[in-house]
Design a protein around this motif. Structure first.
Motif, PDB file in Angstrom:
ATOM      1  N   PRO A  53     -22.825  38.627  16.692  1.00 47.31           N
ATOM      2  CA  PRO A  53     -21.211  38.514  16.636  1.00 47.31           C
ATOM      3  C   PRO A  53     -20.314  38.520  18.177  1.00 47.31           C
ATOM      4  N   LEU A  54     -20.940  39.544  18.895  1.00 47.98           N
ATOM      5  CA  LEU A  54     -20.566  39.606  20.249  1.00 47.98           C
ATOM      6  C   LEU A  54     -20.633  38.441  21.148  1.00 47.98           C
ATOM      7  N   VAL A  55     -21.715  37.925  20.910  1.00 51.66           N
ATOM      8  CA  VAL A  55     -21.800  36.465  21.729  1.00 51.66           C
ATOM      9  C   VAL A  55     -21.015  35.322  21.025  1.00 51.66           C
ATOM     10  N   ALA A  56     -20.703  35.564  19.891  1.00 51.12           N
ATOM     11  CA  ALA A  56     -19.871  34.811  19.340  1.00 51.12           C
ATOM     12  C   ALA A  56     -18.466  34.943  19.793  1.00 51.12           C
ATOM     13  N   VAL A  57     -18.071  36.256  19.876  1.00 54.35           N
ATOM     14  CA  VAL A  57     -16.783  36.397  20.427  1.00 54.35           C
ATOM     15  C   VAL A  57     -16.644  36.245  21.674  1.00 54.35           C
ATOM     16  N   ALA A  58     -17.591  36.287  22.596  1.00 55.71           N
ATOM     17  CA  ALA A  58     -17.557  35.673  24.069  1.00 55.71           C
ATOM     18  C   ALA A  58     -17.553  34.253  24.175  1.00 55.71           C
ATOM     19  N   VAL A  59     -18.283  33.521  23.140  1.00 52.28           N
ATOM     20  CA  VAL A  59     -17.926  32.003  23.039  1.00 52.28           C
ATOM     21  C   VAL A  59     -16.574  31.543  22.779  1.00 52.28           C
ATOM     22  N   LEU A  60     -15.963  32.000  21.837  1.00 51.58           N
ATOM     23  CA  LEU A  60     -14.446  31.813  21.342  1.00 51.58           C
ATOM     24  C   LEU A  60     -13.693  31.223  22.421  1.00 51.58           C
ATOM     25  N   PRO A  61     -13.279  32.392  23.559  1.00 55.53           N
ATOM     26  CA  PRO A  61     -12.269  32.057  24.660  1.00 55.53           C
ATOM     27  C   PRO A  61     -12.793  30.980  25.594  1.00 55.53           C
ATOM     28  N   ALA A  62     -13.983  30.622  25.637  1.00 52.29           N
ATOM     29  CA  ALA A  62     -14.675  29.765  26.508  1.00 52.29           C
ATOM     30  C   ALA A  62     -14.283  28.171  25.798  1.00 52.29           C
ATOM     31  N   LEU A  63     -14.227  28.131  24.462  1.00 52.79           N
ATOM     32  CA  LEU A  63     -14.083  26.908  23.760  1.00 52.79           C
ATOM     33  C   LEU A  63     -12.799  26.637  23.707  1.00 52.79           C
ATOM     34  N   ALA A  64     -11.830  27.654  23.373  1.00 52.34           N
ATOM     35  CA  ALA A  64     -10.549  27.426  23.119  1.00 52.34           C
ATOM     36  C   ALA A  64      -9.611  28.527  23.812  1.00 52.34           C
ATOM     37  N   PRO A  65      -9.414  28.177  25.181  1.00 47.63           N
ATOM     38  CA  PRO A  65      -8.402  29.384  26.039  1.00 47.63           C
ATOM     39  C   PRO A  65      -7.163  29.199  25.668  1.00 47.63           C
ATOM     40  N   ARG A  66      -6.796  28.264  25.201  1.00 48.70           N
ATOM     41  CA  ARG A  66      -5.215  28.254  24.873  1.00 48.70           C
ATOM     42  C   ARG A  66      -4.705  28.813  23.401  1.00 48.70           C
ATOM     43  N   ARG A  67      -5.801  29.256  22.788  1.00 50.00           N
ATOM     44  CA  ARG A  67      -5.446  29.818  21.456  1.00 50.00           C
ATOM     45  C   ARG A  67      -5.480  31.356  21.641  1.00 50.00           C
ATOM     46  N   LEU A  68      -5.546  31.940  20.359  1.00 51.15           N
ATOM     47  CA  LEU A  68      -5.546  33.417  20.210  1.00 51.15           C
ATOM     48  C   LEU A  68      -7.076  33.947  20.929  1.00 51.15           C
ATOM     49  N   PRO A  70      -9.082  34.319  23.467  1.00 51.44           N
ATOM     50  CA  PRO A  70      -8.564  35.107  24.646  1.00 51.44           C
ATOM     51  C   PRO A  70      -8.358  36.833  24.499  1.00 51.44           C
ATOM     52  N   THR A  71      -7.036  36.773  23.710  1.00 52.52           N
ATOM     53  CA  THR A  71      -6.602  38.090  23.230  1.00 52.52           C
ATOM     54  C   THR A  71      -7.501  38.766  22.081  1.00 52.52           C
ATOM     55  N   PHE A  72      -8.341  37.801  21.452  1.00 52.79           N
ATOM     56  CA  PHE A  72      -9.060  38.381  20.281  1.00 52.79           C
ATOM     57  C   PHE A  72     -10.161  38.991  21.015  1.00 52.79           C
ATOM     58  N   ALA A  73     -10.615  38.418  21.949  1.00 56.46           N
ATOM     59  CA  ALA A  73     -12.048  38.899  22.549  1.00 56.46           C
ATOM     60  C   ALA A  73     -11.633  39.948  23.639  1.00 56.46           C
ATOM     61  N   ALA A  74     -10.442  40.360  24.137  1.00 59.24           N
ATOM     62  CA  ALA A  74      -9.958  41.507  24.744  1.00 59.24           C
ATOM     63  C   ALA A  74      -9.700  42.465  23.910  1.00 59.24           C
ATOM     64  N   LEU A  75      -9.270  42.232  22.538  1.00 62.54           N
ATOM     65  CA  LEU A  75      -9.088  43.402  21.534  1.00 62.54           C
ATOM     66  C   LEU A  75     -10.602  43.927  21.047  1.00 62.54           C
ATOM     67  N   VAL A  76     -11.361  42.980  20.770  1.00 63.35           N
ATOM     68  CA  VAL A  76     -12.703  43.426  20.404  1.00 63.35           C
ATOM     69  C   VAL A  76     -13.543  44.357  21.434  1.00 63.35           C
ATOM     70  N   THR A  77     -13.123  44.025  22.932  1.00 65.65           N
ATOM     71  CA  THR A  77     -13.696  44.707  23.720  1.00 65.65           C
ATOM     72  C   THR A  77     -13.084  46.104  23.716  1.00 65.65           C
ATOM     73  N   VAL A  78     -11.762  46.178  23.621  1.00 69.54           N
ATOM     74  CA  VAL A  78     -11.221  47.378  23.941  1.00 69.54           C
ATOM     75  C   VAL A  78     -11.543  48.410  22.737  1.00 69.54           C
ATOM     76  N   GLY A  79     -11.716  47.570  21.464  1.00 70.52           N
ATOM     77  CA  GLY A  79     -12.339  48.384  20.083  1.00 70.52           C
ATOM     78  C   GLY A  79     -13.517  49.056  20.417  1.00 70.52           C
ATOM     79  N   GLY A  80     -14.428  48.046  21.260  1.00 70.42           N
ATOM     80  CA  GLY A  80     -15.749  48.637  21.557  1.00 70.42           C
ATOM     81  C   GLY A  80     -15.704  49.782  22.443  1.00 70.42           C
ATOM     82  N   TRP A  81     -14.947  49.533  23.339  1.00 68.35           N
ATOM     83  CA  TRP A  81     -14.716  50.763  24.103  1.00 68.35           C
ATOM     84  C   TRP A  81     -14.361  52.153  23.396  1.00 68.35           C
TER      85      TRP A  81
END
Length: 187
Positions: A53-68, A70-81
């Motif tokens: 799932p972490l790899v999938a979260v990292a793929v999503l902003p690369a595929l759709a950078p104009r959508r939500l 990148p923000t989702f990946a940042a929030l998941v990263t902060v949640g992991g921290w």
């Protein structure tokens, strides 16, 4: 059915016209997002079942950078921290905090670049170099300022200068906002 056939043809045409530079920038988005996620999450979580799932979260902003994404990946990263520091009692290390912040910023700025870059664009390498040079300058300035604010924390009779750090951080935020507003008006 006609709409599906039209979409398949559009995807086939897009894949045939894609150029190398946008692909490399998307790979950079993926790698910076993945690095941020792996640095933020505890090793016990990242090495287990959560790696997929972490790899999938990292793929999503690369595929759709104009959508939500990148923000989702940042929030998941902060949640992991937060999970690592609060849930697993991992001590906060300055190098790891800076590395996660750099990865988040690189993901953000590369998503901004790829959002305005068409998939079939022929891009002069100087554009990418200038973009990354500016990002490096921001990362360097932020890192130096962060370390200085951390040292300011030690000011005070008992070594707790949280109030001074808070005031200095607010002054930096207000100063940055004023500088950006001035730069916008200059145009």
């Amino acid at each position: 059915m006609t709409a599906v056939v039209g979409r398949v043809r559009a995807v086939r045409t897009a894949v045939g016209r894609i150029s190398l530079t946008p692909v490399l920038v998307r790979v950079g988005v993926f790698l910076s997002a993945l690095a941020g996620l792996l640095l933020a999450y505890p090793a016990e979580v990242a090495a287990g079942r959560a790696l997929g799932p972490l790899v999938a979260v990292a793929v999503l902003p690369a595929l759709a950078p104009r959508r939500l994404w990148p923000t989702f990946a940042a929030l998941v990263t902060v949640g992991g921290w937060l999970l690592a520091t609060d849930g697993y009692d991992r001590p906060i290390a300055l190098w790891r905090l800076m590395a996660v912040a750099v990865a988040l910023y690189l993901t953000h700025t590369l998503c901004a670049l790829i959002a305005v870059l068409p998939y079939d664009a022929v891009v002069d390498p100087d554009v990418i170099v200038r973009w990354l040079t500016r990002a490096g300058a921001v990362v360097l300035a932020t890192s130096v300022l962060g370390v200085l604010l951390l040292e300011l924390d030690r000011v005070g009779p008992d070594g707790s200068g949280w109030q001074a750090v808070t005031i200095a951080g607010l002054l930096v935020a207000v100063g940055s906002t004023a500088l950006l507003a001035w730069l916008l008006r200059r145009r």
